[in-house]
Structure formats: structure tokens, C-alpha cells
Scaffold this active site. Structure first.
Site, short mmCIF file in Angstrom:
data_model
loop_
_atom_site.label_atom_id
_atom_site.label_comp_id
_atom_site.label_asym_id
_atom_site.label_seq_id
_atom_site.Cartn_x
_atom_site.Cartn_y
_atom_site.Cartn_z
N ASN A 95 0.81 -1.22 0.00
CA ASN A 95 0.00 0.00 0.00
C ASN A 95 0.85 1.28 0.00
O ASN A 95 0.39 2.32 -0.47
CB ASN A 95 -1.00 -0.03 1.17
CG ASN A 95 -2.18 -0.94 0.85
OD1 ASN A 95 -2.33 -1.40 -0.29
ND2 ASN A 95 -3.01 -1.22 1.83
N ASN A 120 -5.08 1.35 4.64
CA ASN A 120 -4.31 0.83 5.79
C ASN A 120 -2.90 0.40 5.40
O ASN A 120 -2.67 0.12 4.23
CB ASN A 120 -5.05 -0.37 6.37
CG ASN A 120 -6.13 0.07 7.33
OD1 ASN A 120 -5.91 0.93 8.17
ND2 ASN A 120 -7.30 -0.55 7.20
N ARG A 151 -17.57 1.54 16.58
CA ARG A 151 -17.62 0.11 16.92
C ARG A 151 -17.76 -0.06 18.44
O ARG A 151 -18.58 -0.83 18.93
CB ARG A 151 -16.35 -0.59 16.42
CG ARG A 151 -16.37 -0.83 14.93
CD ARG A 151 -15.08 -1.48 14.43
NE ARG A 151 -15.24 -1.85 13.02
CZ ARG A 151 -14.25 -1.91 12.15
NH1 ARG A 151 -13.01 -1.66 12.52
NH2 ARG A 151 -14.49 -2.26 10.90
N HIS A 175 -4.53 3.12 14.55
CA HIS A 175 -5.65 2.29 14.08
C HIS A 175 -5.14 0.86 13.92
O HIS A 175 -4.96 0.36 12.83
CB HIS A 175 -6.14 2.84 12.75
CG HIS A 175 -7.33 2.11 12.19
ND1 HIS A 175 -8.45 1.85 12.91
CD2 HIS A 175 -7.55 1.60 10.95
CE1 HIS A 175 -9.33 1.21 12.14
NE2 HIS A 175 -8.80 1.04 10.95
N1 APR Z 1 -4.61 3.72 -7.85
C1 APR Z 1 -5.95 3.74 -7.72
N2 APR Z 1 -6.67 2.68 -7.32
C2 APR Z 1 -6.01 1.57 -7.00
C3 APR Z 1 -4.59 1.48 -7.09
C4 APR Z 1 -3.89 2.62 -7.55
N3 APR Z 1 -2.56 2.64 -7.67
N4 APR Z 1 -4.23 0.24 -6.71
C5 APR Z 1 -5.36 -0.42 -6.37
N5 APR Z 1 -6.43 0.37 -6.56
C6 APR Z 1 -7.85 0.05 -6.36
C7 APR Z 1 -8.21 -1.38 -6.70
O1 APR Z 1 -8.35 -1.56 -8.12
C8 APR Z 1 -9.52 -1.55 -5.94
O2 APR Z 1 -10.67 -1.31 -6.76
O3 APR Z 1 -8.20 0.18 -4.99
C9 APR Z 1 -9.45 -0.51 -4.83
C10 APR Z 1 -9.48 -1.10 -3.44
O4 APR Z 1 -10.73 -1.67 -3.26
P1 APR Z 1 -10.95 -3.01 -2.44
O5 APR Z 1 -9.97 -4.02 -2.83
O6 APR Z 1 -12.39 -3.36 -2.54
O7 APR Z 1 -10.59 -2.56 -0.94
P2 APR Z 1 -11.51 -1.79 0.13
O8 APR Z 1 -12.27 -2.77 0.95
O9 APR Z 1 -12.25 -0.69 -0.52
O10 APR Z 1 -10.38 -1.20 1.09
C11 APR Z 1 -9.41 -0.29 0.60
O11 APR Z 1 -9.06 0.73 2.75
O12 APR Z 1 -9.75 0.12 4.89
C12 APR Z 1 -8.72 0.07 3.96
O13 APR Z 1 -7.58 -1.94 4.55
C13 APR Z 1 -8.38 -1.33 3.56
O14 APR Z 1 -6.33 -0.66 2.57
C14 APR Z 1 -7.65 -1.08 2.28
C15 APR Z 1 -8.42 0.08 1.66
#
Ligand code: APR
Length: 319
Positions: A95, A120, A151, A175
Site C-alpha cells: 500500500n 491501511n 464500533r 488504528h
Molecule cells: N490507484 C488507484 N486505485 C487503486 C490502485 C492505484 N494505484 N491500486 C489499487 N487500486 C484500487 C483497486 O483496483 C480496488 O478497486 O483500490 C481498490 C481497493 O478496493 P478493495 O480491494 O475493494 O478494498 P476496500 O475494501 O475498498 O479497502 C481499501 O481501505 O480500509 C482500507 O484496509 C483497507 O487498505 C484497504 C483500503
């Protein structure tokens, strides 16, 4: 004039954010994702509910940062969520790379935006985001404390069979597993939760269990979902921050903010109560802590520092 919110990341949280913002008619929405189809598909789906729900905002999807230009608010969820058995800290390496790309994408296109980070491990990622983007520290903030507090309040309300509206509380610190439920600042119907224990209305073991369940509140959901992590409550929490900024509500909210001496912490992001208004983080609110709260917060501060040290090892730019 209508405001503009860009959502970087159109996954589970991004999609829910878009939906909530549309239902509240808070602003026009641009959903951005490297997976262009997801951003466009979700935007179209939500737009197609507008005649049923009666909202009137523009919503679109993109994989081009130019379309997010001059956003008033940016909410970042780009990144990878954890899988069962993972801690938030396990997401650091991957991340961090993603947040650098996002910082590059937003810093010149929306230099005046209020930027809320949800990705995160939160405290370290939001700190990295501020450093990578160079955006003002009072305009770059992390969402965590509202969620953790929500929560905690929910679990307490279930235990005591009382409305969440009658509970005041604060969960501060990092967090992660070291977050601190501020028991000396937790009131149920105006009465300190610690007094309820003295009066025999709440067992100490029950309160300890709730404090622990709050710490692992995210992991509990990750385990149940089997795929992905929590998204409804995180999105609701992010929207509360955006709304306080856009409407200048000056709400006091627990958020990950940049500290320069407050709570004895220098140059670190940490979950503390802040005032959010039209100037972003307008004030860091310092509250009196008792010895136990202080000790627990210090433990949490050490954990965040340690993880930030790990981030510096991954990218020396952060040093
Ligand atoms: N730029 C833009 N979007 C991106 C990139 C990037 N470089 N890399 C990944 N993504 C997008 C993915 O394609 C995906 O659609 O980020 C999105 C993340 O969505 P989910 O996998 O559904 O994750 P989500 O449950 O939304 O959580 C995202 O928030 O709470 C935190 O731990 C969680 O780090 C995670 C984040």
C-alpha cells in the site's frame, strides 16, 4: 456552486462512499480506479438509481487524474485490503507503493483539496501520503477514530441495551491492535462507564471484552466476510469527515492528524480528537488523560513509530 469529491479507489469502500455521498447530495462524485471498468460501472449503477432515490448530483468513473482536477475533497481507499489472518501492518509494503502513485496523481491536480485517507495501515499510510504529496498537514487527515469509536459505542449499546445515541466515547491512538478506548471519557446516558461498574450495572469483564472486541473489530469482519474487509462503517465515517469540512460544521471528531507536540508526540500522525471545518483540521483538541489512558496511548504511539520506521526502511524518502 456544487462541490466535487473524488474517490481514489472504487472498490468496496469507494463504491459505498459514492453511494452515501449521492444519497446525501453532498457533492458531485468522480470515482477513480486503476481498474477503469469498476469505476465507470459503479458510477453508472449509482447514477441509474437517481430517479428512484431522487438525488441530483453528477457521478462519473475514470482512470485519468485529470478528471479529478480541482476537487474540494479527495477520499483515498486505493490499496489492498487484508485477508483473514493478516494484520493491517502486513499491508505496508504494497500500500505504500500505491499511495505514492496516488500522491503523485493528486498533488498537482487538486492542490487545495481536503484529503481523507482510509487506506491501511492507516497512520503510517496517511503520514506517507502527506510526505509524498507535500500537501499542507492540516489538509491531509486519516479516517480511523470515528470508525473505532463507533464500533466501541455499538458493542457497549448492545451490552447495556441502550441506544448508541446515549453513549459518548473516544477511541484514540493508532488504528491497530494498540488503539485505546478512553474509558475515563466514556459516558452512558451522562454517567461515566466506570461508575456503572462500581454500581454493579456493568461487569468489568464485559467492559474488558468490549474493549478487546473493538480492537479486533475489523479482523472479526474480515473473518466473517472471507473475502475483503469492512466497508459500510468505514465509508460512513469518511463521509462524516467530508461533510464537516464541506459544510464547515466544526465537528469534534477522532481522526489521524499530524501532531507537533500535542500529547507529547512530535511529527507523527496519530488518532486524536480534532475540529474539522472549512480550513481542514482547524484544531487538535487535547483532553486530560488519566494514568491508564496515558500509558495505553504511549504504547500505541510506540507501535505507530515502529511501523513508520519500517516504512522508512522500505523507502528512505520518508526518513
Ligand atoms: N490507484 C488507484 N486505485 C487503486 C490502485 C492505484 N494505484 N491500486 C489499487 N487500486 C484500487 C483497486 O483496483 C480496488 O478497486 O483500490 C481498490 C481497493 O478496493 P478493495 O480491494 O475493494 O478494498 P476496500 O475494501 O475498498 O479497502 C481499501 O481501505 O480500509 C482500507 O484496509 C483497507 O487498505 C484497504 C483500503
Amino acid at each position: 456552486m456544487k462541490k466535487k469529491i473524488s474517490l481514489i479507489g472504487a472498490g468496496q469502500i469507494g463504491g459505498t462512499l459514492a453511494h452515501l455521498i449521492a444519497l446525501k447530495e453532498l457533492a458531485d462524485v468522480v470515482l477513480f480506479d486503476v481498474a477503469e471498468g469498476i469505476a465507470k460501472g459503479k458510477a453508472l449503477d449509482i447514477a441509474q438509481s437517481s430517479s428512484v432515490e431522487g438525488f441530483n448530483i453528477n457521478i462519473s468513473g475514470t482512470n485519468n487524474y485529470e478528471d479529478t482536477k480541482d476537487s474540494d475533497v479527495i477520499i483515498i481507499t486505493a490499496g489492498v485490503p487484508r485477508k483473514a489472518g493478516m494484520t493491517r501492518d502486513d499491508l505496508l509494503g504494497i500500500n505504500l507503493k500505491i499511495i505514492k502513485q496516488v500522491a503523485d496523481g493528486i498533488k498537482n491536480t487538486s492542490p487545495n483539496a481536503f484529503v481523507i485517507c482510509i487506506t491501511n495501515p492507516l497512520d503510517v499510510i496517511v503520514m506517507a501520503l502527506q510526505k509524498y504529496s507535500g500537501l499542507p498537514k492540516n489538509m491531509v487527515v486519516g479516517m480511523a477514530g470515528i470508525l473505532d469509536t463507533s464500533r466501541f459505542k455499538y458493542f457497549l449499546s448492545q451490552e447495556l441495551n441502550i441506544s448508541v445515541k446515549k453513549i459518548e466515547s473516544l477511541v484514540l491512538g493508532g488504528h491497530g491492535d494498540t488503539m485505546v478506548s478512553m474509558l475515563n471519557h466514556t459516558k452512558v446516558d451522562g454517567k461515566l462507564v466506570l461508575d456503572l461498574i462500581k454500581e454493579g450495572k456493568l461487569k468489568k469483564e464485559s467492559l474488558d471484552r468490549i474493549v478487546q472486541r473493538t480492537k479486533s473489530g475489523g479482523a472479526e469482519i474480515v473473518k466473517l466476510l472471507e473475502k475483503g474487509s469492512a466497508f459500510y462503517a468505514p465509508a460512513a465515517s469518511g463521509v462524516e469527515m467530508a461533510e464537516s469540512y464541506l459544510k464547515d460544521l466544526k465537528k469534534q471528531l477522532p481522526c489521524a492528524a499530524h501532531l507537533k507536540g500535542e500529547y507529547g508526540v512530535n511529527n507523527l500522525y496519530l488518532g486524536v480528537p480534532v475540529i474539522i471545518g472549512k480550513n481542514g483540521i482547524e484544531k487538535i483538541v487535547t483532553i486530560d488523560l488519566n494514568d491508564i489512558e496515558k500509558k495505553n496511548l504511549e504504547h500505541s504511539i510506540s507501535a505507530v513509530k515502529e511501523l513508520f520506521d519500517a516504512a522508512k526502511k522500505i523507502d528512505s524518502f520518508l526518513g
